[in-house]
Design an enzyme around this catalytic site. Structure first.
Site, PDB file in Angstrom:
ATOM      1  N   ARG A  87       0.866  -1.178   0.000  1.00 45.47           N
ATOM      2  CA  ARG A  87       0.000   0.000   0.000  1.00 45.47           C
ATOM      3  C   ARG A  87       0.906   1.233   0.000  1.00 45.47           C
ATOM      4  O   ARG A  87       2.022   1.186   0.540  1.00 45.47           O
ATOM      5  CB  ARG A  87      -0.888   0.019   1.234  1.00 45.47           C
ATOM      6  CG  ARG A  87      -1.803  -1.197   1.369  1.00 45.47           C
ATOM      7  CD  ARG A  87      -2.561  -1.165   2.674  1.00 45.47           C
ATOM      8  NE  ARG A  87      -3.445  -2.323   2.826  1.00 45.47           N
ATOM      9  CZ  ARG A  87      -3.093  -3.471   3.414  1.00 45.47           C
ATOM     10  NH1 ARG A  87      -1.866  -3.606   3.917  1.00 45.47           N
ATOM     11  NH2 ARG A  87      -3.946  -4.470   3.506  1.00 45.47           N
ATOM     12  N   LYS A  89      -1.577  -3.014   8.091  1.00 50.38           N
ATOM     13  CA  LYS A  89      -2.762  -2.710   8.890  1.00 50.38           C
ATOM     14  C   LYS A  89      -2.748  -3.523  10.182  1.00 50.38           C
ATOM     15  O   LYS A  89      -2.300  -4.670  10.203  1.00 50.38           O
ATOM     16  CB  LYS A  89      -4.033  -3.031   8.098  1.00 50.38           C
ATOM     17  CG  LYS A  89      -4.318  -2.032   6.976  1.00 50.38           C
ATOM     18  CD  LYS A  89      -5.656  -2.307   6.333  1.00 50.38           C
ATOM     19  CE  LYS A  89      -6.006  -1.239   5.303  1.00 50.38           C
ATOM     20  NZ  LYS A  89      -7.320  -1.482   4.675  1.00 50.38           N
ATOM     21  N   HIS A 124      -3.231   2.887  -5.823  1.00 48.00           N
ATOM     22  CA  HIS A 124      -3.627   1.494  -5.595  1.00 48.00           C
ATOM     23  C   HIS A 124      -3.612   0.673  -6.883  1.00 48.00           C
ATOM     24  O   HIS A 124      -3.647  -0.564  -6.837  1.00 48.00           O
ATOM     25  CB  HIS A 124      -5.021   1.453  -4.962  1.00 48.00           C
ATOM     26  CG  HIS A 124      -5.059   0.704  -3.669  1.00 48.00           C
ATOM     27  ND1 HIS A 124      -4.186   0.954  -2.627  1.00 48.00           N
ATOM     28  CD2 HIS A 124      -5.867  -0.305  -3.236  1.00 48.00           C
ATOM     29  CE1 HIS A 124      -4.457   0.133  -1.625  1.00 48.00           C
ATOM     30  NE2 HIS A 124      -5.466  -0.639  -1.972  1.00 48.00           N
ATOM     31  N   ARG A 171      -0.802  -1.753  -6.992  1.00 49.75           N
ATOM     32  CA  ARG A 171      -1.039  -2.884  -6.076  1.00 49.75           C
ATOM     33  C   ARG A 171      -1.987  -3.892  -6.721  1.00 49.75           C
ATOM     34  O   ARG A 171      -1.738  -5.102  -6.680  1.00 49.75           O
ATOM     35  CB  ARG A 171      -1.617  -2.350  -4.764  1.00 49.75           C
ATOM     36  CG  ARG A 171      -1.965  -3.413  -3.721  1.00 49.75           C
ATOM     37  CD  ARG A 171      -2.341  -2.706  -2.413  1.00 49.75           C
ATOM     38  NE  ARG A 171      -3.048  -3.543  -1.471  1.00 49.75           N
ATOM     39  CZ  ARG A 171      -2.466  -4.333  -0.569  1.00 49.75           C
ATOM     40  NH1 ARG A 171      -1.137  -4.423  -0.530  1.00 49.75           N
ATOM     41  NH2 ARG A 171      -3.173  -5.043   0.289  1.00 49.75           N
ATOM     42  N   HIS A 219      -3.384  -9.350   3.389  1.00 47.98           N
ATOM     43  CA  HIS A 219      -4.825  -9.484   3.611  1.00 47.98           C
ATOM     44  C   HIS A 219      -5.079 -10.442   4.768  1.00 47.98           C
ATOM     45  O   HIS A 219      -4.540 -11.557   4.793  1.00 47.98           O
ATOM     46  CB  HIS A 219      -5.528 -10.036   2.364  1.00 47.98           C
ATOM     47  CG  HIS A 219      -5.652  -9.045   1.260  1.00 47.98           C
ATOM     48  ND1 HIS A 219      -5.878  -9.402  -0.054  1.00 47.98           N
ATOM     49  CD2 HIS A 219      -5.581  -7.683   1.259  1.00 47.98           C
ATOM     50  CE1 HIS A 219      -5.949  -8.323  -0.811  1.00 47.98           C
ATOM     51  NE2 HIS A 219      -5.769  -7.270  -0.040  1.00 47.98           N
ATOM     52  N   TYR A 271      -9.192 -10.774  -7.054  1.00 46.82           N
ATOM     53  CA  TYR A 271      -8.263 -10.746  -8.183  1.00 46.82           C
ATOM     54  C   TYR A 271      -8.429 -11.956  -9.095  1.00 46.82           C
ATOM     55  O   TYR A 271      -8.089 -11.896 -10.270  1.00 46.82           O
ATOM     56  CB  TYR A 271      -6.825 -10.631  -7.676  1.00 46.82           C
ATOM     57  CG  TYR A 271      -6.585  -9.336  -6.935  1.00 46.82           C
ATOM     58  CD1 TYR A 271      -6.586  -8.121  -7.609  1.00 46.82           C
ATOM     59  CD2 TYR A 271      -6.404  -9.323  -5.559  1.00 46.82           C
ATOM     60  CE1 TYR A 271      -6.406  -6.924  -6.935  1.00 46.82           C
ATOM     61  CE2 TYR A 271      -6.211  -8.131  -4.875  1.00 46.82           C
ATOM     62  CZ  TYR A 271      -6.218  -6.936  -5.565  1.00 46.82           C
ATOM     63  OH  TYR A 271      -6.040  -5.749  -4.892  1.00 46.82           O
TER      64      TYR A 271
END
Length: 295
Positions: free
Chosen positions: A146, A170, A241, A244, A267, A276
């Site tokens: 990110r 995150k 993004h 990414r 993730h 994806y």
């Protein structure tokens, strides 16, 4: 009510270790919700809140034209808040239980073609700033980081000899992401002179800096990306993004394991990564329709 709200924000920051941007997102969502309870439902305490009042709020959002994905996000914030209140014994019930989450409009992420990626990464190095820009673009496409993660990188997070970068994502979770040879080469060239000249005498630890030698911001990178795309002739709409998304899609198209891509992207849930696989199927269908004589 508002004191409990501040306690919740403190919990998100200190106990959950969420980023400043994520906490701000919860703050915005819940301010709207609490204001609705006070004005529309005349609620003065959380034990007064019932399921119907939350549903009324969601209906109001729908009437205002909010998308299902936005309403789902707001409901997620409300749920976490009420769970916190029950756990901390600030409320005796969770009125958000059993409220069905609106089905989200699952939009496929936009990606760049291999040709446009080559144009971006083929950016000619003319000076210290273009050396930095090339290193950043190679870094993003090689790792799928990110942008917030990339601009937070420190020089000490790089392990070029071993071929990986250490990243804090995150939820303050650490992950190790491989670096390809082209990315290692561009980053090495940036470190071997250009970065030091940009930093000058400052003791900046961040890897990527602006022309003043200060840490680069997300907004700063976005401006750089748009300018580079224009210079190299990429006409597709592009955001930070996009690289990414392109990283993940191109890996899967070339046979990468979904679990491995999930780990590299950071993730928590593989269902997030599975979007994806839908992109790759859609691209295959487009190719089929374009080239099969009986499509």
């Amino acid at each position: 009510m508002w004191d409990d709200f501040e306690d919740f924000l403190h919990y998100l920051t200190v106990e959950r270790g969420l980023s400043k941007n994520t906490v701000q997102s919860y703050k915005r969502d819940l301010r709207q919700y609490l204001s609705h309870l006070e004005k529309e439902e005349s609620v003065t305490g959380f034990d007064q809140v019932n399921r119907q009042q939350i549903m009324n709020y969601l209906y109001t959002l729908n009437d205002k034209g909010k998308s299902p994905s936005t309403i789902a996000r707001l409901l997620s914030s409300i749920r976490l808040f009420h769970q916190f209140l029950v756990r901390e014994k600030k409320s005796g019930k969770d009125p958000s239980l059993h409220i069905e989450t609106p089905k989200k409009d699952r939009k496929l992420p936009k990606i760049l073609s291999s040709t446009d990626v080559e144009k971006l990464l083929g950016l000619p190095v003319k000076d210290d700033l273009t050396a930095r820009n090339k290193a950043m673009l190679e870094m993003l496409y090689a790792t799928g980081l990110r942008v917030s993660e990339m601009v937070a990188l420190k020089v000490s997070d790089l392990h070029l000899t071993m071929g990986f970068v250490r990243c804090i994502g995150k939820g303050n979770k650490e992950r190790i992401v491989p670096l390809g040879d082209m990315a290692k080469e561009a980053i090495s060239e940036y470190l071997n002179g250009p970065r030091q000249r940009l930093v000058k005498q400052k003791s900046t630890e961040e890897l990527f800096v602006n022309h003043h030698g200060n840490p680069l911001s997300r907004q700063g990178f976005w401006k750089i990306l748009k300018a580079v795309a224009k210079d190299v002739g990429v006409t597709e709409e592009i955001t930070p993004h996009t690289l990414r998304h392109s990283f993940a899609t191109h890996l899967l198209e070339n046979g990468a394991d979904l679990r491995a891509v999930q780990e590299m992207l950071g993730h928590a849930d593989i269902s997030t990564t599975q979007i994806y696989t839908h992109v790759t199927k859609t691209r295959l269908q487009d190719v089929y329709r374009s080239f099969h004589p009986r499509a």
